[in-house]
Design an enzyme around this catalytic site. Sequence first.
Site, short mmCIF file in Angstrom:
data_model
loop_
_atom_site.label_atom_id
_atom_site.label_comp_id
_atom_site.label_asym_id
_atom_site.label_seq_id
_atom_site.Cartn_x
_atom_site.Cartn_y
_atom_site.Cartn_z
N SER A 166 -107.67 29.79 -40.05
CA SER A 166 -106.94 29.02 -39.06
C SER A 166 -107.20 29.65 -37.70
CB SER A 166 -105.44 29.05 -39.37
OG SER A 166 -104.68 28.53 -38.30
N TYR A 226 -97.75 33.67 -41.64
CA TYR A 226 -98.95 32.83 -41.62
C TYR A 226 -100.06 33.49 -40.81
CZ TYR A 226 -101.71 28.52 -41.36
OH TYR A 226 -102.70 27.59 -41.47
#
Length: 264
Positions: A142, A155
């Site tokens: 990401s 995350y």
Amino acid sequence: MDFTGQVALVTGGGSGIGRAACVAFAHHGAAVAVVDREVSAAEETAELVRKADATALALRADVTSSADVQGYVRRTVDEFGRIDCFVNNAGIGGTVAPVAEYDEADFAAVLAVNVTGAFLGLRHVLPRMIARGGGAVVNTASVAGLVATPGASAYVASKHAVIGLTKTAAGEVARQGIRVNAVCPGPVDTGAMRRLEEQIAPDDPDGLTARNRAAQPTGRYSTPEEVANVILFLCSDLASNTTGAQYVVDGGRSATGSATPTRN
């Protein structure tokens, strides 16, 4: 890009980027093994693959379980005889909270899926690729693996770890004819993105969506298909000397520094 005669194994294939990758592989000639923790979602994707005139296998697995990971690898090889492309895509977002308030169990759960799950996939797929003399792996990281996202410590930490795994594995298996790269999406039009916006702004998720889209230099989110196209490129012969790389798909957001990227 021609994957005729090849086999693609995709985790998190029941929705979003994973589903788009499965369908894209099918349209380019590959047989596809679809892995998801929800077998019904995996079956739905497998049916889309079959509608594209490709062979599909739907598999349920918990990617945090070594036994389950060994199981999906074994079933894929038993069914198709090989694994040419591995999209190590399964992941979760976790809760949104400052580091000082982040729940320990939630933090551990995100790392279990996003880091341990990615590691176990590599741990059990790479030996199969080494044995047959080649292959291509794409790990889904990401832009949060490259820059910080306030409120998303678990995350962010997990996706930084995925990039570290990508670089390490790439260096270890390059001489065995195996390439390992990462794709780093920014905001993507998926159900997961919508759920995140509802979590962050339960009183006005549409307003948050509008602000996030406006922060993109392109004025919109990426589609799952656009991310899937990059995944297929990295698995293809067009990227034959590309390994250990991180490919950003975020509409220019991280490059321009126009706003803090939001999780995919």
